[in-house]
Write a protein that holds these residues in place. Structure first.
Motif, PDB file in Angstrom:
ATOM      1  N   UNK A 292      -4.374  -0.993  -1.947  1.00 45.73           N
ATOM      2  CA  UNK A 292      -3.630  -2.207  -2.292  1.00 45.73           C
ATOM      3  C   UNK A 292      -3.759  -2.505  -3.787  1.00 45.73           C
ATOM      4  N   UNK A 293      -4.954  -2.374  -4.317  1.00 48.98           N
ATOM      5  CA  UNK A 293      -5.178  -2.646  -5.743  1.00 48.98           C
ATOM      6  C   UNK A 293      -4.412  -1.647  -6.617  1.00 48.98           C
ATOM      7  N   UNK A 294      -4.484  -0.373  -6.276  1.00 53.58           N
ATOM      8  CA  UNK A 294      -3.760   0.649  -7.037  1.00 53.58           C
ATOM      9  C   UNK A 294      -2.250   0.444  -6.938  1.00 53.58           C
ATOM     10  N   UNK A 295      -1.771   0.039  -5.769  1.00 49.39           N
ATOM     11  CA  UNK A 295      -0.339  -0.209  -5.576  1.00 49.39           C
ATOM     12  C   UNK A 295       0.137  -1.349  -6.453  1.00 49.39           C
ATOM     13  N   UNK A 296      -0.639  -2.429  -6.478  1.00 47.72           N
ATOM     14  CA  UNK A 296      -0.280  -3.570  -7.331  1.00 47.72           C
ATOM     15  C   UNK A 296      -0.262  -3.173  -8.801  1.00 47.72           C
TER      16      UNK A 296
ATOM     17  N   UNK B 128       0.890  -1.156   0.000  1.00 48.37           N
ATOM     18  CA  UNK B 128       0.000   0.000   0.000  1.00 48.37           C
ATOM     19  C   UNK B 128       0.928   1.206   0.000  1.00 48.37           C
ATOM     20  N   UNK B 129       1.168   1.738  -1.184  1.00 46.92           N
ATOM     21  CA  UNK B 129       2.202   2.746  -1.390  1.00 46.92           C
ATOM     22  C   UNK B 129       1.715   4.144  -1.013  1.00 46.92           C
TER      23      UNK B 129
END
Length: 116
Positions: A92-96, A76-77
């Motif tokens: 988490x999804x956006x970070x991936x 989670x950036x």
């Protein structure tokens, strides 16, 4: 003599630049916030964590990421701009998605170490 001076000048020019320099973020790695960022990671380096420089929506950003291969985690950036201010916080999804796409070319600038 002029030829030797030209070669010397070219050599100095080539070696005076570093990967830490970023024309889009002047002084980025020399700023106090970045020094404190590294010191904070080093103060608690039980697992390997690295700082990366990337480009998010056309802007130079910095972020930390666990780089210890033995640790399974969900990224989670949080992106920091050149002044150390939070630019964006990704889910988490956006970070991936970022790491799988444009983040693959990001430059690792620092990795915490027990010896530092």
């Amino acid at each position: 003599m002029i030829r030797k001076l030209s070669i010397l000048a070219l050599t100095i020019l080539l070696f005076s630049c570093s990967d830490d320099d970023d024309t889009n973020c002047p002084g980025g790695l020399n700023e106090t916030w970045f020094t404190n960022f590294k010191a904070e990671l080093n103060s608690n380096c039980e697992i390997e964590v690295s700082i990366f420089r990337g480009n998010y929506k056309g802007q130079t950003v910095y972020y930390e990421l666990i780089t210890d291969g033995a640790v399974n985690f969900q990224a989670m950036i949080t992106f920091y701009n050149c002044n150390g201010d939070v630019e964006a916080e990704l889910t988490a999804e956006q970070s991936n998605e970022y790491l799988d796409n444009e983040g693959q070319d990001d430059l690792k600038l620092f990795t915490c170490s027990d010896s530092d």
